[in-house]
Design a protein around this motif. Structure first.
Motif, PDB file in Angstrom:
ATOM      1  N   VAL A 122       0.829  -1.204   0.000  1.00  0.00           N
ATOM      2  CA  VAL A 122       0.000   0.000   0.000  1.00  0.00           C
ATOM      3  C   VAL A 122       0.865   1.256   0.000  1.00  0.00           C
ATOM      4  O   VAL A 122       1.871   1.336   0.702  1.00  0.00           O
ATOM      5  CB  VAL A 122      -0.916   0.014   1.244  1.00  0.00           C
ATOM      6  CG1 VAL A 122      -1.784   1.270   1.262  1.00  0.00           C
ATOM      7  CG2 VAL A 122      -1.793  -1.226   1.271  1.00  0.00           C
ATOM      8  N   ARG A 123       0.472   2.236  -0.810  1.00  0.00           N
ATOM      9  CA  ARG A 123       0.994   3.593  -0.710  1.00  0.00           C
ATOM     10  C   ARG A 123      -0.158   4.484  -0.268  1.00  0.00           C
ATOM     11  O   ARG A 123      -1.275   4.346  -0.756  1.00  0.00           O
ATOM     12  CB  ARG A 123       1.536   4.088  -2.052  1.00  0.00           C
ATOM     13  CG  ARG A 123       2.851   3.470  -2.460  1.00  0.00           C
ATOM     14  CD  ARG A 123       4.020   3.942  -1.581  1.00  0.00           C
ATOM     15  NE  ARG A 123       4.202   5.382  -1.604  1.00  0.00           N
ATOM     16  CZ  ARG A 123       4.922   6.031  -2.519  1.00  0.00           C
ATOM     17  NH1 ARG A 123       5.500   5.366  -3.512  1.00  0.00           N
ATOM     18  NH2 ARG A 123       5.080   7.339  -2.450  1.00  0.00           N
ATOM     19  N   VAL A 124       0.123   5.395   0.634  1.00  0.00           N
ATOM     20  CA  VAL A 124      -0.919   6.244   1.206  1.00  0.00           C
ATOM     21  C   VAL A 124      -0.717   7.686   0.768  1.00  0.00           C
ATOM     22  O   VAL A 124       0.410   8.200   0.771  1.00  0.00           O
ATOM     23  CB  VAL A 124      -0.898   6.171   2.752  1.00  0.00           C
ATOM     24  CG1 VAL A 124      -1.933   7.116   3.348  1.00  0.00           C
ATOM     25  CG2 VAL A 124      -1.142   4.742   3.219  1.00  0.00           C
ATOM     26  N   ALA A 125      -1.808   8.339   0.386  1.00  0.00           N
ATOM     27  CA  ALA A 125      -1.781   9.760   0.056  1.00  0.00           C
ATOM     28  C   ALA A 125      -2.945  10.436   0.765  1.00  0.00           C
ATOM     29  O   ALA A 125      -4.098  10.022   0.608  1.00  0.00           O
ATOM     30  CB  ALA A 125      -1.884   9.978  -1.445  1.00  0.00           C
TER      31      ALA A 125
ATOM     32  N   ALA B 285      -2.253  -1.528  -3.494  1.00  0.00           N
ATOM     33  CA  ALA B 285      -3.255  -0.477  -3.624  1.00  0.00           C
ATOM     34  C   ALA B 285      -2.690   0.890  -3.269  1.00  0.00           C
ATOM     35  O   ALA B 285      -1.753   1.015  -2.478  1.00  0.00           O
ATOM     36  CB  ALA B 285      -4.453  -0.784  -2.727  1.00  0.00           C
ATOM     37  N   LEU B 286      -3.290   1.908  -3.875  1.00  0.00           N
ATOM     38  CA  LEU B 286      -3.040   3.290  -3.500  1.00  0.00           C
ATOM     39  C   LEU B 286      -4.228   3.740  -2.663  1.00  0.00           C
ATOM     40  O   LEU B 286      -5.371   3.697  -3.128  1.00  0.00           O
ATOM     41  CB  LEU B 286      -2.915   4.173  -4.744  1.00  0.00           C
ATOM     42  CG  LEU B 286      -2.772   5.683  -4.503  1.00  0.00           C
ATOM     43  CD1 LEU B 286      -1.502   5.995  -3.726  1.00  0.00           C
ATOM     44  CD2 LEU B 286      -2.805   6.448  -5.825  1.00  0.00           C
ATOM     45  N   LEU B 287      -3.963   4.121  -1.432  1.00  0.00           N
ATOM     46  CA  LEU B 287      -5.006   4.564  -0.512  1.00  0.00           C
ATOM     47  C   LEU B 287      -5.075   6.083  -0.545  1.00  0.00           C
ATOM     48  O   LEU B 287      -4.166   6.768  -0.080  1.00  0.00           O
ATOM     49  CB  LEU B 287      -4.699   4.064   0.908  1.00  0.00           C
ATOM     50  CG  LEU B 287      -5.649   4.487   2.033  1.00  0.00           C
ATOM     51  CD1 LEU B 287      -7.074   4.032   1.751  1.00  0.00           C
ATOM     52  CD2 LEU B 287      -5.168   3.932   3.371  1.00  0.00           C
ATOM     53  N   LEU B 288      -6.146   6.622  -1.143  1.00  0.00           N
ATOM     54  CA  LEU B 288      -6.334   8.059  -1.285  1.00  0.00           C
ATOM     55  C   LEU B 288      -7.344   8.537  -0.244  1.00  0.00           C
ATOM     56  O   LEU B 288      -8.487   8.079  -0.231  1.00  0.00           O
ATOM     57  CB  LEU B 288      -6.841   8.405  -2.686  1.00  0.00           C
ATOM     58  CG  LEU B 288      -5.888   8.127  -3.848  1.00  0.00           C
ATOM     59  CD1 LEU B 288      -6.585   8.398  -5.176  1.00  0.00           C
ATOM     60  CD2 LEU B 288      -4.637   8.971  -3.731  1.00  0.00           C
ATOM     61  N   VAL B 289      -6.934   9.480   0.591  1.00  0.00           N
ATOM     62  CA  VAL B 289      -7.763   9.937   1.701  1.00  0.00           C
ATOM     63  C   VAL B 289      -7.916  11.447   1.644  1.00  0.00           C
ATOM     64  O   VAL B 289      -6.934  12.170   1.424  1.00  0.00           O
ATOM     65  CB  VAL B 289      -7.139   9.541   3.052  1.00  0.00           C
ATOM     66  CG1 VAL B 289      -7.979  10.047   4.216  1.00  0.00           C
ATOM     67  CG2 VAL B 289      -6.969   8.025   3.138  1.00  0.00           C
ATOM     68  N   THR B 290      -9.144  11.929   1.840  1.00  0.00           N
ATOM     69  CA  THR B 290      -9.354  13.368   2.003  1.00  0.00           C
ATOM     70  C   THR B 290      -9.915  13.621   3.392  1.00  0.00           C
ATOM     71  O   THR B 290     -10.674  12.811   3.926  1.00  0.00           O
ATOM     72  CB  THR B 290     -10.335  13.947   0.956  1.00  0.00           C
ATOM     73  OG1 THR B 290     -11.674  13.466   1.216  1.00  0.00           O
ATOM     74  CG2 THR B 290      -9.909  13.580  -0.441  1.00  0.00           C
ATOM     75  N   SER B 291      -9.527  14.745   3.971  1.00  0.00           N
ATOM     76  CA  SER B 291     -10.001  15.068   5.319  1.00  0.00           C
ATOM     77  C   SER B 291      -9.875  16.554   5.571  1.00  0.00           C
ATOM     78  O   SER B 291      -8.979  17.220   5.031  1.00  0.00           O
ATOM     79  CB  SER B 291      -9.197  14.306   6.376  1.00  0.00           C
ATOM     80  OG  SER B 291      -9.652  14.614   7.688  1.00  0.00           O
TER      81      SER B 291
END
Length: 331
Positions: A29-32, A160-166
């Motif tokens: 996983v890569r996290v953004a 997976a690429l984990l795309l998060v907005t907050s």
């Protein structure tokens, strides 16, 4: 008109590079994480990046907090909504509970066991990858979903690429989850601030390609909107294309009395202007979603608008860009 894309070249490049890494080695996983205040264009930027990913993701799993009926594992329930859940690696009762089916058993499951089932389901849906996991509005998610997102960020071998907005949040659970996400190897953390005057100038050049932009116009519009991409979009969208004078006219100061708004209704109006959903307004003001609904209904009547969007546009034109929430105790 790509208002929210102006001034975001660096973030788009970083997200594209992160995806290239995931698609290239399928190792994990890569996290953004994209953070920013309401209206800075987090969701629009995310949508643009998803449309540009090369190679095209094999799977996209997207979810966010439910607005009207929040419950544990909202993110996964949103992902599973409308999907055929037969064949997923989960016991029927647990899967029904995770998917928030109406016929789900009333008994609770051990939190640790349910978390393992939820993680296993996401792995199965992601398949061999490369996949994209989209988590919007992390700040509004329930604790179980926050825990699941944290687990997925550290899941070994998940391609997976984990795309998060907050939005920035003082909630300790949200803060811990953001720290957990950004602490993973190779994680990207991008904070979207207001647009700059130069960005606004670029937008005006796009909107009025055949007209001479008066000196200082971009700064005037920038000051009027506070550099907020959402407010800028709405301002331009509601201004006639041949009436630049209206675009540059100074905004009238906020005056709730002009529409006979109560103090609480004025606060809700600011929330609508900033693109907040009812559930988010309720949390920000410490009131129930039902009460927010009543206030929104009153706002539509008092401002002479017929929808939340129209009320938000009314707010853009009648409130100062610096107007912000002043939470009160009354309902």
């Amino acid at each position: 008109m790509p208002v929210t894309m102006v001034g975001r070249a660096r973030e788009r490049a970083e997200l594209a590079a992160a995806w290239a890494t995931v698609a290239g080695d399928l190792a994990g996983v890569r996290v953004a994480v994209l953070t920013g205040d309401p209206g800075t264009g987090k969701s629009a930027l995310l949508a643009a990046v998803l449309a540009e990913l090369d190679p095209t993701p094999g799977t996209v799993l997207a979810g966010q907090a439910r607005i009207h009926s929040p419950a544990p594992y909202d993110w996964l329930a949103a992902v599973l909504s409308g999907r055929d859940t037969r064949g997923l690696p989960a016991p029927g009762p647990a899967l029904a509970w995770l998917a928030q089916h109406d016929a789900a058993p009333v008994e609770r499951f051990a939190p640790g066991a349910l978390l393992r089932v939820a993680t296993r389901v996401v792995r199965h849906l992601a398949g061999a990858g490369p996949a994209v996991l989209v988590v919007e509005d992390l700040h509004a998610l329930d604790p179980a979903s926050l825990n699941l997102v944290g687990e997925l960020a550290a899941a070994p071998g998940l391609p997976a690429l984990l795309l998060v907005t907050s939005r920035p949040s003082a909630d300790p659970l949200v803060a811990r989850t953001l720290a957990r996400l950004t602490g993973t190897p190779g994680a990207i953390r991008a904070h979207l601030g207001p647009l700059r005057p130069a960005d606004v100038a670029a937008v005006l050049a796009q909107v009025y390609p055949d007209r001479e932009i008066p000196p200082g116009a971009a700064r005037e519009v920038w000051q009027r909107t506070g550099g907020n991409a959402y407010r800028l979009t709405e301002l331009v969208a509601t201004t006639p294309a041949d009436d630049m004078a209206a675009l540059l006219a100074p905004a009238r100061p906020a005056d709730p009395a002009a529409a006979e708004l109560t103090a609480r209704e004025a606060e809700v109006l600011v929330c609508l202007r900033d693109g907040m959903a009812n559930k988010q307004i309720a949390r920000a003001l410490g009131i129930s979603v039902r009460t927010v609904t009543v206030h929104v209904s009153n706002l539509l009547r008092k401002t002479g608008t017929t929808s939340r969007t129209e009320a938000a546009l009314w707010a853009v034109r009648h409130t100062s860009p610096t107007a912000s929430l002043t939470p009160r105790s009354q309902p």
